[in-house]
Design a protein around this motif. Structure first.
Motif, PDB file in Angstrom:
ATOM      1  N   LEU A  10      52.849   7.657  19.121  1.00 10.26           N
ATOM      2  CA  LEU A  10      53.308   6.815  18.036  1.00 10.26           C
ATOM      3  C   LEU A  10      52.950   5.349  18.243  1.00 10.26           C
ATOM      4  O   LEU A  10      53.415   4.497  17.526  1.00 10.26           O
ATOM      5  CB  LEU A  10      54.823   6.956  17.863  1.00 10.26           C
ATOM      6  CG  LEU A  10      55.336   8.337  17.466  1.00 10.26           C
ATOM      7  CD1 LEU A  10      56.850   8.358  17.465  1.00 10.26           C
ATOM      8  CD2 LEU A  10      54.778   8.776  16.162  1.00 10.26           C
ATOM      9  N   GLY A  11      52.219   5.083  19.281  1.00  6.08           N
ATOM     10  CA  GLY A  11      51.831   3.701  19.529  1.00  6.08           C
ATOM     11  C   GLY A  11      52.944   2.927  20.189  1.00  6.08           C
ATOM     12  O   GLY A  11      53.664   3.437  21.040  1.00  6.08           O
ATOM     13  N   ASP A  12      53.133   1.680  19.784  1.00  4.90           N
ATOM     14  CA  ASP A  12      54.140   0.801  20.381  1.00  4.90           C
ATOM     15  C   ASP A  12      55.465   0.842  19.633  1.00  4.90           C
ATOM     16  O   ASP A  12      56.113  -0.180  19.446  1.00  4.90           O
ATOM     17  CB  ASP A  12      53.613  -0.642  20.413  1.00  4.90           C
ATOM     18  CG  ASP A  12      52.464  -0.811  21.379  1.00  4.90           C
ATOM     19  OD1 ASP A  12      52.403  -0.046  22.359  1.00  4.90           O
ATOM     20  OD2 ASP A  12      51.633  -1.699  21.154  1.00  4.90           O
ATOM     21  N   VAL A  13      55.887   2.002  19.217  1.00  5.89           N
ATOM     22  CA  VAL A  13      57.133   2.166  18.482  1.00  5.89           C
ATOM     23  C   VAL A  13      58.261   2.436  19.471  1.00  5.89           C
ATOM     24  O   VAL A  13      58.111   3.237  20.390  1.00  5.89           O
ATOM     25  CB  VAL A  13      57.016   3.345  17.479  1.00  5.89           C
ATOM     26  CG1 VAL A  13      58.342   3.616  16.799  1.00  5.89           C
ATOM     27  CG2 VAL A  13      55.929   3.067  16.464  1.00  5.89           C
ATOM     28  N   VAL A  14      59.396   1.759  19.300  1.00  8.39           N
ATOM     29  CA  VAL A  14      60.575   2.028  20.116  1.00  8.39           C
ATOM     30  C   VAL A  14      61.360   3.133  19.428  1.00  8.39           C
ATOM     31  O   VAL A  14      61.697   3.030  18.251  1.00  8.39           O
ATOM     32  CB  VAL A  14      61.449   0.761  20.261  1.00  8.39           C
ATOM     33  CG1 VAL A  14      62.749   1.081  20.979  1.00  8.39           C
ATOM     34  CG2 VAL A  14      60.677  -0.327  20.990  1.00  8.39           C
ATOM     35  N   VAL A  15      61.645   4.205  20.175  1.00 11.21           N
ATOM     36  CA  VAL A  15      62.393   5.337  19.636  1.00 11.21           C
ATOM     37  C   VAL A  15      63.705   5.447  20.389  1.00 11.21           C
ATOM     38  O   VAL A  15      63.719   5.552  21.612  1.00 11.21           O
ATOM     39  CB  VAL A  15      61.583   6.649  19.759  1.00 11.21           C
ATOM     40  CG1 VAL A  15      62.397   7.835  19.263  1.00 11.21           C
ATOM     41  CG2 VAL A  15      60.279   6.541  18.989  1.00 11.21           C
ATOM     42  N   ARG A  16      64.800   5.409  19.646  1.00 12.54           N
ATOM     43  CA  ARG A  16      66.129   5.529  20.243  1.00 12.54           C
ATOM     44  C   ARG A  16      66.500   7.009  20.358  1.00 12.54           C
ATOM     45  O   ARG A  16      66.181   7.794  19.472  1.00 12.54           O
ATOM     46  CB  ARG A  16      67.158   4.813  19.379  1.00 12.54           C
ATOM     47  CG  ARG A  16      66.971   3.314  19.309  1.00 12.54           C
ATOM     48  CD  ARG A  16      67.946   2.709  18.283  1.00 12.54           C
ATOM     49  NE  ARG A  16      67.679   1.332  18.044  1.00 12.54           N
ATOM     50  CZ  ARG A  16      66.776   0.877  17.151  1.00 12.54           C
ATOM     51  NH1 ARG A  16      66.089   1.711  16.431  1.00 12.54           N
ATOM     52  NH2 ARG A  16      66.585  -0.412  16.998  1.00 12.54           N
ATOM     53  N   VAL A  17      67.203   7.345  21.431  1.00 16.26           N
ATOM     54  CA  VAL A  17      67.679   8.710  21.644  1.00 16.26           C
ATOM     55  C   VAL A  17      69.125   8.664  22.095  1.00 16.26           C
ATOM     56  O   VAL A  17      69.619   7.628  22.531  1.00 16.26           O
ATOM     57  CB  VAL A  17      66.835   9.466  22.705  1.00 16.26           C
ATOM     58  CG1 VAL A  17      65.382   9.549  22.291  1.00 16.26           C
ATOM     59  CG2 VAL A  17      66.958   8.811  24.059  1.00 16.26           C
ATOM     60  N   GLU A  18      69.817   9.781  21.972  1.00 16.99           N
ATOM     61  CA  GLU A  18      71.136   9.925  22.561  1.00 16.99           C
ATOM     62  C   GLU A  18      70.979  10.821  23.776  1.00 16.99           C
ATOM     63  O   GLU A  18      70.147  11.717  23.788  1.00 16.99           O
ATOM     64  CB  GLU A  18      72.115  10.545  21.568  1.00 16.99           C
ATOM     65  CG  GLU A  18      72.533   9.597  20.474  1.00 16.99           C
ATOM     66  CD  GLU A  18      73.629  10.161  19.585  1.00 16.99           C
ATOM     67  OE1 GLU A  18      74.047  11.315  19.773  1.00 16.99           O
ATOM     68  OE2 GLU A  18      74.064   9.432  18.689  1.00 16.99           O
ATOM     69  N   GLY A  66      50.777   8.722  10.870  1.00 18.84           N
ATOM     70  CA  GLY A  66      51.534   7.637  11.476  1.00 18.84           C
ATOM     71  C   GLY A  66      50.646   6.442  11.760  1.00 18.84           C
ATOM     72  O   GLY A  66      49.421   6.501  11.581  1.00 18.84           O
ATOM     73  N   PRO A  67      51.231   5.340  12.223  1.00 22.13           N
ATOM     74  CA  PRO A  67      50.474   4.107  12.444  1.00 22.13           C
ATOM     75  C   PRO A  67      49.377   4.238  13.499  1.00 22.13           C
ATOM     76  O   PRO A  67      48.411   3.488  13.487  1.00 22.13           O
ATOM     77  CB  PRO A  67      51.538   3.093  12.878  1.00 22.13           C
ATOM     78  CG  PRO A  67      52.702   3.907  13.309  1.00 22.13           C
ATOM     79  CD  PRO A  67      52.635   5.197  12.556  1.00 22.13           C
TER      80      PRO A  67
END
Length: 102
Positions: free
Chosen positions: A1-9, A64-65
């Motif tokens: 996804l490149g430089d995307v920050v993905v939040r997780v639990e 996606g980007p």
């Protein structure tokens, strides 16, 4: 996804680990590019490549980007109509993010 920050639990993999991000297609909200996602959601911009209409639901094939292929499934009663070629914003809750160590 490149430089995307993905939040997780939940627990994160070790620092530096290579992972694949997975989200069930029906858990992703597809909105116009100008729409504001819910606070705290993961957000990704994408381009619609194909819309597959199937009565009560549609499947959207997107890019996606970073050029990655993305699939989103949406009930037609809940989704604003979008067409191939349109820019959209995808969003989903961190609780629906699954990390798979490569």
């Amino acid at each position: 996804l490149g430089d995307v920050v993905v939040r997780v639990e939940g627990a994160l993999p070790p620092v530096g680990a290579s992972v694949t991000v997975a989200v069930r297609p029906e858990k992703i909200a597809l909105k116009p590019a100008w729409a504001t996602p819910s606070a705290g959601d993961n957000v990704l911009s994408a381009r619609v490549d194909t819309v597959i209409y199937a009565g009560a639901a549609s499947t959207y094939l997107l890019t996606g980007p970073d050029g990655s292929e993305i699939k989103v499934f949406a009930q037609n009663r809940d989704a604003a109509p979008v067409a191939a070629g349109e820019a959209v914003t995808l969003s989903w809750s961190p609780r629906h993010t699954i990390l798979l160590e490569d």
